[in-house]
Write a protein that holds these residues in place. Structure first.
Motif, PDB file in Angstrom:
ATOM      1  N   ALA A   1       0.722  -1.193   0.291  1.00  0.00           N
ATOM      2  CA  ALA A   1       0.035   0.123  -0.001  1.00  0.00           C
ATOM      3  C   ALA A   1       0.936   1.109  -0.135  1.00  0.00           C
ATOM      4  CB  ALA A   1      -0.855   0.045   1.360  1.00  0.00           C
ATOM      5  N   THR A   2       2.111   1.171   0.814  1.00  0.00           N
ATOM      6  CA  THR A   2       2.871   2.252   0.682  1.00  0.00           C
ATOM      7  C   THR A   2       3.710   2.611  -0.665  1.00  0.00           C
ATOM      8  OG1 THR A   2       3.245   2.128   3.086  1.00  0.00           O
ATOM      9  CG2 THR A   2       4.823   3.313   1.948  1.00  0.00           C
ATOM     10  N   VAL A   3       3.890   1.434  -1.297  1.00  0.00           N
ATOM     11  CA  VAL A   3       4.451   1.569  -2.590  1.00  0.00           C
ATOM     12  C   VAL A   3       3.471   2.124  -3.540  1.00  0.00           C
ATOM     13  CG1 VAL A   3       5.367   0.233  -4.647  1.00  0.00           C
ATOM     14  CG2 VAL A   3       6.006  -0.327  -2.197  1.00  0.00           C
ATOM     15  N   LYS A   4       2.292   1.855  -3.603  1.00  0.00           N
ATOM     16  CA  LYS A   4       1.107   2.122  -4.291  1.00  0.00           C
ATOM     17  C   LYS A   4       1.074   3.736  -4.085  1.00  0.00           C
ATOM     18  CE  LYS A   4      -1.542  -1.813  -4.981  1.00  0.00           C
ATOM     19  NZ  LYS A   4      -2.642  -2.539  -4.726  1.00  0.00           N
ATOM     20  N   SER A   5       1.243   4.152  -3.036  1.00  0.00           N
ATOM     21  CA  SER A   5       1.016   5.510  -2.630  1.00  0.00           C
ATOM     22  C   SER A   5       2.480   6.377  -3.134  1.00  0.00           C
ATOM     23  CB  SER A   5       1.189   5.793  -1.134  1.00  0.00           C
ATOM     24  OG  SER A   5       1.234   7.041  -0.679  1.00  0.00           O
ATOM     25  N   HIS A   6       3.415   5.953  -3.051  1.00  0.00           N
ATOM     26  CA  HIS A   6       4.757   6.474  -3.743  1.00  0.00           C
ATOM     27  C   HIS A   6       4.634   6.514  -5.149  1.00  0.00           C
ATOM     28  CE1 HIS A   6       6.581   6.806   0.099  1.00  0.00           C
ATOM     29  NE2 HIS A   6       7.193   5.411   0.228  1.00  0.00           N
ATOM     30  N   ILE A   7       4.109   5.555  -5.752  1.00  0.00           N
ATOM     31  CA  ILE A   7       3.758   5.356  -7.300  1.00  0.00           C
ATOM     32  C   ILE A   7       2.961   6.304  -7.568  1.00  0.00           C
ATOM     33  CG2 ILE A   7       3.171   4.055  -9.351  1.00  0.00           C
ATOM     34  CD1 ILE A   7       4.499   1.770  -7.780  1.00  0.00           C
ATOM     35  N   GLY A   8       1.793   6.445  -6.986  1.00  0.00           N
ATOM     36  CA  GLY A   8       0.778   7.389  -7.395  1.00  0.00           C
ATOM     37  C   GLY A   8       1.582   9.038  -7.052  1.00  0.00           C
ATOM     38  N   ALA A   9       2.288   9.151  -6.335  1.00  0.00           N
ATOM     39  CA  ALA A   9       2.926  10.590  -6.225  1.00  0.00           C
ATOM     40  C   ALA A   9       3.820  10.798  -7.309  1.00  0.00           C
ATOM     41  CB  ALA A   9       3.589  10.681  -4.691  1.00  0.00           C
ATOM     42  N   VAL A  10       4.671   9.781  -7.731  1.00  0.00           N
ATOM     43  CA  VAL A  10       5.568  10.061  -8.710  1.00  0.00           C
ATOM     44  C   VAL A  10       4.782  10.355 -10.084  1.00  0.00           C
ATOM     45  CG1 VAL A  10       7.413   8.937  -9.938  1.00  0.00           C
ATOM     46  CG2 VAL A  10       7.306   8.436  -7.691  1.00  0.00           C
ATOM     47  N   PHE A  11       3.779   9.524 -10.428  1.00  0.00           N
ATOM     48  CA  PHE A  11       3.119   9.751 -11.569  1.00  0.00           C
ATOM     49  C   PHE A  11       2.319  11.238 -11.459  1.00  0.00           C
ATOM     50  CE2 PHE A  11       1.628   5.153 -12.330  1.00  0.00           C
ATOM     51  CZ  PHE A  11       3.238   4.944 -12.460  1.00  0.00           C
ATOM     52  N   ALA A  12       1.878  11.727 -10.232  1.00  0.00           N
ATOM     53  CA  ALA A  12       1.162  12.890 -10.129  1.00  0.00           C
ATOM     54  C   ALA A  12       2.284  14.064 -10.531  1.00  0.00           C
ATOM     55  CB  ALA A  12       0.532  13.068  -9.029  1.00  0.00           C
ATOM     56  N   LYS A  13       3.315  13.974  -9.861  1.00  0.00           N
ATOM     57  CA  LYS A  13       4.621  14.885  -9.679  1.00  0.00           C
ATOM     58  C   LYS A  13       5.012  15.058 -11.103  1.00  0.00           C
ATOM     59  CE  LYS A  13       5.330  14.923  -4.818  1.00  0.00           C
ATOM     60  NZ  LYS A  13       6.116  14.599  -3.672  1.00  0.00           N
ATOM     61  N   LEU A  14       5.135  13.846 -11.859  1.00  0.00           N
ATOM     62  CA  LEU A  14       6.020  14.195 -13.074  1.00  0.00           C
ATOM     63  C   LEU A  14       4.924  13.848 -14.374  1.00  0.00           C
ATOM     64  CD1 LEU A  14       8.869  11.516 -12.318  1.00  0.00           C
ATOM     65  CD2 LEU A  14       8.849  13.988 -12.139  1.00  0.00           C
ATOM     66  N   HIS A  15       3.725  13.829 -14.001  1.00  0.00           N
ATOM     67  CA  HIS A  15       2.634  14.032 -14.910  1.00  0.00           C
ATOM     68  C   HIS A  15       2.924  12.838 -15.919  1.00  0.00           C
ATOM     69  CE1 HIS A  15       2.254  18.324 -13.740  1.00  0.00           C
ATOM     70  NE2 HIS A  15       3.472  18.427 -14.121  1.00  0.00           N
ATOM     71  N   LEU A  16       2.821  11.625 -15.413  1.00  0.00           N
ATOM     72  CA  LEU A  16       2.939  10.230 -16.078  1.00  0.00           C
ATOM     73  C   LEU A  16       1.481   9.613 -15.961  1.00  0.00           C
ATOM     74  CD1 LEU A  16       6.500   9.360 -14.672  1.00  0.00           C
ATOM     75  CD2 LEU A  16       5.808  10.367 -16.796  1.00  0.00           C
ATOM     76  N   ARG A  17       1.250   8.808 -16.852  1.00  0.00           N
ATOM     77  CA  ARG A  17       0.028   8.067 -16.833  1.00  0.00           C
ATOM     78  C   ARG A  17      -0.031   6.819 -16.408  1.00  0.00           C
ATOM     79  NH1 ARG A  17      -0.343  10.614 -21.884  1.00  0.00           N
ATOM     80  NH2 ARG A  17       0.819   9.190 -22.671  1.00  0.00           N
ATOM     81  N   ASP A  18       1.249   6.137 -16.470  1.00  0.00           N
ATOM     82  CA  ASP A  18       1.368   4.682 -16.015  1.00  0.00           C
ATOM     83  C   ASP A  18       2.755   4.211 -15.869  1.00  0.00           C
ATOM     84  OD1 ASP A  18       1.881   4.057 -18.513  1.00  0.00           O
ATOM     85  OD2 ASP A  18      -0.159   3.470 -19.200  1.00  0.00           O
ATOM     86  N   ARG A  19       2.996   3.037 -15.711  1.00  0.00           N
ATOM     87  CA  ARG A  19       4.265   2.750 -15.418  1.00  0.00           C
ATOM     88  C   ARG A  19       5.206   2.506 -16.617  1.00  0.00           C
ATOM     89  NH1 ARG A  19       3.960  -0.769 -10.511  1.00  0.00           N
ATOM     90  NH2 ARG A  19       5.922  -1.760 -10.384  1.00  0.00           N
ATOM     91  N   ALA A  20       4.467   2.330 -17.870  1.00  0.00           N
ATOM     92  CA  ALA A  20       5.357   2.271 -19.334  1.00  0.00           C
ATOM     93  C   ALA A  20       5.795   3.745 -19.349  1.00  0.00           C
ATOM     94  CB  ALA A  20       4.188   2.211 -20.325  1.00  0.00           C
ATOM     95  N   GLN A  21       5.029   4.742 -19.169  1.00  0.00           N
ATOM     96  CA  GLN A  21       5.663   5.966 -19.481  1.00  0.00           C
ATOM     97  C   GLN A  21       6.761   6.224 -18.219  1.00  0.00           C
ATOM     98  OE1 GLN A  21       2.633   9.271 -19.402  1.00  0.00           O
ATOM     99  NE2 GLN A  21       2.402   9.398 -21.627  1.00  0.00           N
ATOM    100  N   ALA A  22       6.599   5.868 -17.065  1.00  0.00           N
ATOM    101  CA  ALA A  22       7.410   6.003 -16.059  1.00  0.00           C
ATOM    102  C   ALA A  22       8.857   5.205 -16.449  1.00  0.00           C
ATOM    103  CB  ALA A  22       7.097   5.488 -14.686  1.00  0.00           C
ATOM    104  N   VAL A  23       8.876   4.168 -17.256  1.00  0.00           N
ATOM    105  CA  VAL A  23      10.094   3.789 -17.426  1.00  0.00           C
ATOM    106  C   VAL A  23      10.747   4.477 -18.676  1.00  0.00           C
ATOM    107  CG1 VAL A  23      11.120   1.617 -18.684  1.00  0.00           C
ATOM    108  CG2 VAL A  23       9.236   1.174 -17.241  1.00  0.00           C
ATOM    109  N   VAL A  24       9.946   4.909 -19.815  1.00  0.00           N
ATOM    110  CA  VAL A  24      10.498   5.717 -20.731  1.00  0.00           C
ATOM    111  C   VAL A  24      11.118   7.126 -19.982  1.00  0.00           C
ATOM    112  CG1 VAL A  24       9.854   6.911 -22.759  1.00  0.00           C
ATOM    113  CG2 VAL A  24       9.106   4.844 -22.616  1.00  0.00           C
ATOM    114  N   PHE A  25      10.142   7.525 -19.261  1.00  0.00           N
ATOM    115  CA  PHE A  25      10.821   8.978 -18.724  1.00  0.00           C
ATOM    116  C   PHE A  25      12.164   8.590 -17.985  1.00  0.00           C
ATOM    117  CE2 PHE A  25      11.270  11.981 -15.363  1.00  0.00           C
ATOM    118  CZ  PHE A  25      10.835  13.181 -15.819  1.00  0.00           C
ATOM    119  N   ALA A  26      12.335   7.630 -17.113  1.00  0.00           N
ATOM    120  CA  ALA A  26      13.472   7.340 -16.325  1.00  0.00           C
ATOM    121  C   ALA A  26      14.903   7.117 -17.466  1.00  0.00           C
ATOM    122  CB  ALA A  26      13.149   6.295 -15.417  1.00  0.00           C
ATOM    123  N   TYR A  27      14.578   6.364 -18.308  1.00  0.00           N
ATOM    124  CA  TYR A  27      15.761   6.148 -19.306  1.00  0.00           C
ATOM    125  C   TYR A  27      15.922   7.228 -19.968  1.00  0.00           C
ATOM    126  CZ  TYR A  27      16.223   1.226 -18.197  1.00  0.00           C
ATOM    127  OH  TYR A  27      16.361  -0.314 -17.313  1.00  0.00           O
TER     128      TYR A  27
END
Length: 222
Positions: A186-212
């Motif tokens: 649940a804490t991980v989901k909260s962190h991921i949700g915050a990351v998506f919101a702050k970086l304006h990302l839709r999902d994990r796929a966009q997060a992977v592309v953004f990070a690389y």
């Protein structure tokens, strides 16, 4: 809960085969079929599917452009696009992910894998076939000049949120991230949700592309 599906493919036999298979599965309903991306957008606005199975190479409007238009259409809730194609080509992978696709699966995948993919993207996660994930990372390994993140975005992440982003980019599941960080899922989901919101990302796929793309992680680094 029933998952509403829209099938988009320029080959009638493919659409028919998918429809006949998917309609026999519990919890799935095919609400429409389209032969190109232009028709797909019109049907999506009228039928409001949960998941769209989208071919890539189609006349008039291809799957990548159709995905971009769907993302920009403001449909609420937005449909999740699962790219389903025979073409394992980087240009389509990157184009589809940047356009907003939630998953990318080759047509030679098994029926079980297709059902899993539909349910995974419907649940809000991203899905890439193993071969596509490997080629995605290999492509980034050839780049010598990563982009700089937009000013202030990364500064807005807490140290734990940034660590979570790195682990997501490494391909770890929520359970694996929780074990690594010694926290609850649940804490991980909260962190991921915050990351998506702050970086304006839709999902994990966009997060992977953004990070690389921005050098937050690099292939082969610990």
């Amino acid at each position: 809960m029933t998952i509403r599906l829209l099938i988009v493919d320029d080959q009638e036999l493919v659409r028919t085969g998918l429809r006949l298979f998917l309609t026999t599965q519990d919890g799935l309903e095919v609400v429409g079929e389209a032969s190109d991306g232009d028709e797909a957008l019109d049907l999506a606005l009228r039928t409001r599917p949960d998941v769209i199975l989208m071919d890539v190479r189609m006349p008039r409007v291809d799957g990548v452009e159709a995905t971009a238009r769907l993302t920009a259409a403001g449909i609420d809730p937005p449909p999740r696009v699962l790219i389903l194609t025979t073409f394992d080509l980087d240009e389509y992978v990157f184009g589809a992910l940047r356009a907003g696709a939630a998953g990318f699966l080759l047509k030679d995948a098994s029926r079980e894998r297709l059902l899993e993919a539909v349910r995974v993207v419907h649940a809000g996660d991203a899905l890439l076939s193993p071969s596509i994930t490997r080629r995605l990372i290999e492509d980034f390994a050839t780049r010598t000049s990563p982009l700089s993140p937009p000013d202030g975005l990364l500064a807005g992440l807490t140290p734990r949120e940034r660590e979570t982003l790195v682990l997501v980019a490494r391909g770890l599941s929520n359970a694996e991230i929780a074990a690594h960080l010694v926290v609850t899922e649940a804490t991980v989901k909260s962190h991921i949700g915050a990351v998506f919101a702050k970086l304006h990302l839709r999902d994990r796929a966009q997060a992977v592309v953004f990070a690389y793309e921005h050098g937050i992680v690099t292939p082969g680094s610990p």
